[in-house]
Motif scaffolding. Structure first.
Motif, mmCIF file in Angstrom:
data_model
loop_
_atom_site.group_PDB
_atom_site.id
_atom_site.type_symbol
_atom_site.label_atom_id
_atom_site.label_comp_id
_atom_site.label_asym_id
_atom_site.label_seq_id
_atom_site.Cartn_x
_atom_site.Cartn_y
_atom_site.Cartn_z
ATOM 1 N N GLU A 40 50.203 -18.813 -24.231
ATOM 2 C CA GLU A 40 51.551 -18.722 -24.671
ATOM 3 C C GLU A 40 51.515 -18.914 -26.248
ATOM 4 N N ASN A 41 50.956 -19.702 -26.571
ATOM 5 C CA ASN A 41 50.780 -20.013 -28.102
ATOM 6 C C ASN A 41 50.460 -18.773 -29.011
ATOM 7 N N ARG A 42 49.771 -17.992 -28.682
ATOM 8 C CA ARG A 42 49.372 -16.788 -29.382
ATOM 9 C C ARG A 42 50.343 -15.659 -29.110
ATOM 10 N N TYR A 43 51.390 -15.896 -28.534
ATOM 11 C CA TYR A 43 52.464 -14.875 -28.657
ATOM 12 C C TYR A 43 52.937 -14.655 -30.156
ATOM 13 N N GLU A 44 52.677 -15.634 -30.729
ATOM 14 C CA GLU A 44 53.007 -15.407 -32.322
ATOM 15 C C GLU A 44 52.422 -14.611 -32.987
ATOM 16 N N LYS A 45 50.935 -14.281 -32.528
ATOM 17 C CA LYS A 45 50.105 -13.113 -33.177
ATOM 18 C C LYS A 45 50.721 -12.056 -32.706
ATOM 19 N N LEU A 46 51.276 -11.663 -31.682
ATOM 20 C CA LEU A 46 51.675 -10.362 -31.038
ATOM 21 C C LEU A 46 52.921 -10.186 -31.897
ATOM 22 N N ALA A 47 53.768 -11.009 -32.215
ATOM 23 C CA ALA A 47 55.144 -10.868 -33.096
ATOM 24 C C ALA A 47 54.771 -10.366 -34.393
ATOM 25 N N GLY A 48 53.620 -10.818 -34.802
ATOM 26 C CA GLY A 48 53.249 -10.460 -36.234
ATOM 27 C C GLY A 48 52.930 -9.164 -36.040
ATOM 28 N N LEU A 49 52.016 -8.617 -35.028
ATOM 29 C CA LEU A 49 51.444 -7.436 -35.045
ATOM 30 C C LEU A 49 52.420 -6.291 -35.063
ATOM 31 N N LYS A 50 53.393 -6.762 -34.134
ATOM 32 C CA LYS A 50 54.531 -5.653 -33.822
ATOM 33 C C LYS A 50 55.343 -5.203 -35.246
ATOM 34 N N LYS A 51 55.580 -6.693 -35.929
ATOM 35 C CA LYS A 51 56.200 -6.386 -37.266
ATOM 36 C C LYS A 51 55.619 -5.618 -38.004
ATOM 37 N N GLY A 52 54.304 -6.027 -38.300
ATOM 38 C CA GLY A 52 53.198 -5.318 -39.162
ATOM 39 C C GLY A 52 53.368 -3.784 -38.902
ATOM 40 N N LEU A 53 53.327 -3.430 -37.835
ATOM 41 C CA LEU A 53 53.239 -1.959 -37.331
ATOM 42 C C LEU A 53 54.581 -1.313 -37.763
ATOM 43 N N LYS A 68 48.454 -8.506 -21.378
ATOM 44 C CA LYS A 68 47.766 -9.236 -20.443
ATOM 45 C C LYS A 68 47.635 -10.784 -20.919
ATOM 46 N N ASN A 69 48.170 -11.575 -20.138
ATOM 47 C CA ASN A 69 47.940 -13.252 -20.794
ATOM 48 C C ASN A 69 47.547 -14.075 -19.506
ATOM 49 N N ALA A 70 46.493 -14.749 -19.757
ATOM 50 C CA ALA A 70 45.838 -15.529 -18.912
ATOM 51 C C ALA A 70 46.301 -16.899 -18.742
ATOM 52 N N ASN A 71 47.358 -17.157 -19.295
ATOM 53 C CA ASN A 71 48.222 -18.358 -19.147
ATOM 54 C C ASN A 71 47.369 -19.583 -19.200
ATOM 55 N N LEU A 221 43.097 -38.660 -37.349
ATOM 56 C CA LEU A 221 42.846 -37.621 -36.194
ATOM 57 C C LEU A 221 42.832 -36.455 -36.718
ATOM 58 N N LEU A 222 41.674 -35.668 -36.535
ATOM 59 C CA LEU A 222 41.738 -33.925 -36.988
ATOM 60 C C LEU A 222 41.157 -33.231 -35.760
ATOM 61 N N ILE A 223 41.761 -32.106 -35.678
ATOM 62 C CA ILE A 223 41.529 -31.215 -34.496
ATOM 63 C C ILE A 223 40.739 -30.069 -35.055
ATOM 64 N N LEU A 224 39.991 -29.465 -34.230
ATOM 65 C CA LEU A 224 39.055 -28.305 -34.464
ATOM 66 C C LEU A 224 39.517 -27.110 -33.661
ATOM 67 N N PRO A 225 39.001 -25.798 -34.193
ATOM 68 C CA PRO A 225 39.645 -24.714 -33.275
ATOM 69 C C PRO A 225 39.037 -24.728 -31.662
ATOM 70 N N SER A 226 39.900 -24.249 -30.855
ATOM 71 C CA SER A 226 39.593 -23.956 -29.597
ATOM 72 C C SER A 226 41.208 -23.613 -28.956
ATOM 73 N N PHE A 227 40.855 -22.751 -27.880
ATOM 74 C CA PHE A 227 42.166 -22.290 -27.369
ATOM 75 C C PHE A 227 42.558 -23.454 -26.469
ATOM 76 N N ARG A 228 41.518 -24.036 -25.710
ATOM 77 C CA ARG A 228 42.172 -25.398 -24.978
ATOM 78 C C ARG A 228 42.864 -26.443 -25.944
ATOM 79 N N ILE A 229 42.252 -26.548 -27.294
ATOM 80 C CA ILE A 229 43.034 -27.578 -28.017
ATOM 81 C C ILE A 229 44.311 -27.347 -28.384
ATOM 82 N N GLU A 230 44.317 -25.783 -28.692
ATOM 83 C CA GLU A 230 45.904 -25.608 -28.810
ATOM 84 C C GLU A 230 46.892 -25.510 -27.733
ATOM 85 N N ALA A 231 46.313 -25.654 -26.243
ATOM 86 C CA ALA A 231 47.230 -25.797 -25.365
ATOM 87 C C ALA A 231 47.722 -27.325 -25.172
ATOM 88 N N LEU A 232 46.756 -28.183 -25.892
ATOM 89 C CA LEU A 232 46.977 -29.655 -25.649
ATOM 90 C C LEU A 232 47.927 -30.208 -26.962
#
Length: 337
Positions: A40-53, A68-71, A221-232
């Motif tokens: 779900e977090n990455r829907y923001e990218k889709l919103a940006g893509l649509k606005k850009g086009l 297609k979203n793997a949830n 505390l510092l977080i690093l890139p990962s889809f799992r980290i985004e979800a947490l």
């Protein structure tokens, strides 16, 4: 005479109606844009893509988005990819690294060629997606969000922001290559800063208890890139609040939710920037000829409300160079920007 002119104009109008009806029927079908995302977090990218086009000039009727979203379920990605490929999109936009890597595996297995634009991937060359940043050389191109390369810089900013910082707990994902690469960059930077860091693998669900057992005064505390980290994110916020930990994230929405600071390219802007690639490919250009770009904008954000809640002293010079972000109330049913 008037009757003749009336018949003449009536005939012209009839012919015009038939002609334009014929043209409309023969109009090109909408361009099918496949969109693949892990959660779900990455829907923001889709919103940006649509606005850009839209800003480029594409009308809604000219485009069809097949999303297609793997949830947040990595094992569901393959099913989503198969479903997407069955729709035969003209171009696919992947909204992160795990999506792109698994799509690549599927396309190679099926020997399929579909242009792919990655809307923000850290270390695309290291992941084997491209041969070179200037000449990708295959069916992939897009935005290198630079989040692996600036992992060390993120730690440096964190230390400059809080001079009293003595140790930093690093949250990474051992199962994700980009996260492991980012950890390596961060550990190297820590050595140069003479700053102690303690890595914790979030794929090990006991990580919270282990952190709790090892927290000391002047820790961060510092977080690093990962889809799992985004979800947490919400889990991390609880940890931050419970132990009054200064924290450094990547994205604006994380700082809005309760992280002290963030440094990175926003989801929305990565999607917006990716629209240029989609447009270029639709116009006939090949991904192999489109150089991979860095983000148009990398933001450094601070949430002063969080700093006040933590009672932590910040470097005032750093405040003047940062974008100030406020805590945001949870969205109620709103998913897209």
């Amino acid at each position: 005479m008037k009757i003749k002119w009336f018949i003449f104009f009536l005939s012209i109008m009839t012919i015009s109606f038939i002609f334009y009806s014929f043209i409309e029927k023969k109009a090109d079908p909408p361009i099918k844009i496949g969109v693949l995302l892990i959660g779900e977090n990455r829907y923001e990218k889709l919103a940006g893509l649509k606005k850009g086009l839209a800003d480029i000039g594409y009308k809604d009727k000219e485009l069809t988005y097949i999303v297609k979203n793997a949830n947040e379920q990595q094992d569901k990605l393959e099913v989503m990819i198969t479903s997407l490929l069955n729709k035969q999109p003209h171009v696919i936009v992947t909204l992160g690294g795990i999506e792109t890597v698994q799509l690549k595996e599927k396309l190679e297995k099926e020997n399929l060629y579909i242009p792919v634009v990655f809307a923000g991937v850290a270390a695309p060359k290291e992941l084997g997606l491209i041969n070179d940043y200037r000449s990708p050389g295959g069916q992939y191109t897009g935005i290198n969000n630079y989040h692996t390369s600036i992992s060390g810089k993120r730690l440096e900013l964190f230390k400059e922001l809080i001079p009293s910082l003595k140790r930093v707990h690093l949250l990474y994902d051992e199962e994700i290559e980009v996260s492991r690469l980012s950890l390596q960059e961060t550990v190297e930077a820590a050595g140069k800063l003479s700053l102690e860091v303690i890595p914790w693998n979030v794929a090990d669900r006991s990580y919270k208890n282990k952190i709790a057992e090892n927290i000391e005064e002047n820790d961060g505390l510092l977080i690093l890139p990962s889809f799992r980290i985004e979800a947490l994110t919400e889990e991390f916020i609880q940890l931050i609040k419970k132990y009054y930990l200064p924290s450094m994230a990547l994205y604006e929405h994380e700082v809005e939710k309760g992280f002290l600071a963030g440094h990175g390219a926003s989801f929305y802007e990565q999607g917006y920037q990716a629209a240029r690639y989609v447009s270029s490919i639709v116009q006939g250009n090949a991904p192999k000829d489109l150089p991979v770009e860095l983000p148009d904008n990398i933001r450094f954000m601070i949430n002063k409300q969080v700093s006040e809640q933590l009672g932590v002293t910040l470097n005032h010079e750093m405040l003047s160079n940062a974008e100030l972000v406020r805590l945001k109330e949870p969205d109620k049913g709103v998913k897209d920007k």
